[in-house]
Design a protein around this motif. Structure first.
Motif: not given
Length: 215
Positions: A79-105
């Motif tokens: 469902s749309p809510l399940e799709q949004m939930a999946a994207s948020w799980v993936a988003m928060l799970g990727s922060f550590e990998e992207l830390r330098p880029v996020l800081v740069g942003f």
């Protein structure tokens, strides 16, 4: 073709430097070394080191947005809510990998207060990402979204704001920032409670949904 390949080579070198050294500590020579390119080629293709780094951040964020979209639509019958939930799980799970880029942003956003050129570059980045997210929202909600008053661009702006806000919280205090599952569970419960007595925010002016779109 050779020039286009050389430009891409510099972009990839800048992305690598963002991931290993961050925005503020990366020099033009670092990028040239990572790209196996001539130092003068940065000015030729991008005008300045800053412009190249900003484009590298933009490229990384665009690729990140695409990854989150793939996570959202991975479940064929979600469902749309399940799709949004999946994207948020993936988003928060990727922060550590992207830390330098996020800081740069974040550094680039701060610098944009003093540079009209950089501010427009960052604004253009947001317009592109907003359009990509709006397309995902439209695909998720279906044709009846606009009829029911759900403007995909407005929804996209909200989702981007949530993402940016969580990035800031995580960079400052990762231990107190919820992970993806916590976010989904708590927001799901809050939305369920809120929707039980949700008012008609359109003031009764909402157009009926055609039978063809209800099916």
């Amino acid at each position: 073709m050779a020039q286009a390949n050389h430009r891409e080579q510099l972009l990839q070198g800048a992305i690598e430097c963002l991931r290993t050294k961050g925005y503020a500590r990366t020099t033009a020579r670092d990028i040239a070394t990572a790209a196996d390119a001539n130092l003068a080629s940065i000015g030729y293709h991008f005008g300045s080191k800053q412009a190249l780094l900003n484009e590298a951040i933009t490229r990384t964020c665009e690729e990140w947005t695409s990854r989150l979209g793939q996570a959202a639509f991975a479940g064929r019958d979600a469902s749309p809510l399940e799709q949004m939930a999946a994207s948020w799980v993936a988003m928060l799970g990727s922060f550590e990998e992207l830390r330098p880029v996020l800081v740069g942003f974040i550094e680039a956003v701060g610098e944009s207060a003093w540079s009209d050129e950089l501010r427009e570059q960052m604004a253009a980045h947001y317009r592109e990402v907003r359009g990509a997210v709006a397309d995902m929202v439209s695909a998720s909600l279906g044709k009846s979204a606009a009829v029911r008053g759900a403007d995909p661009n407005v929804v996209a702006s909200f989702l981007i704001a949530v993402c940016d806000g969580l990035v800031l919280q995580w960079l400052l205090d990762p231990d107190e920032t919820p992970d993806g599952q916590q976010l989904v569970i708590s927001l799901g419960a809050a939305l369920s409670l809120a929707l039980e007595e949700a008012p008609d925010l359109t003031g009764g002016a909402r157009d009926p949904v055609p039978d063809s779109e209800q099916a």
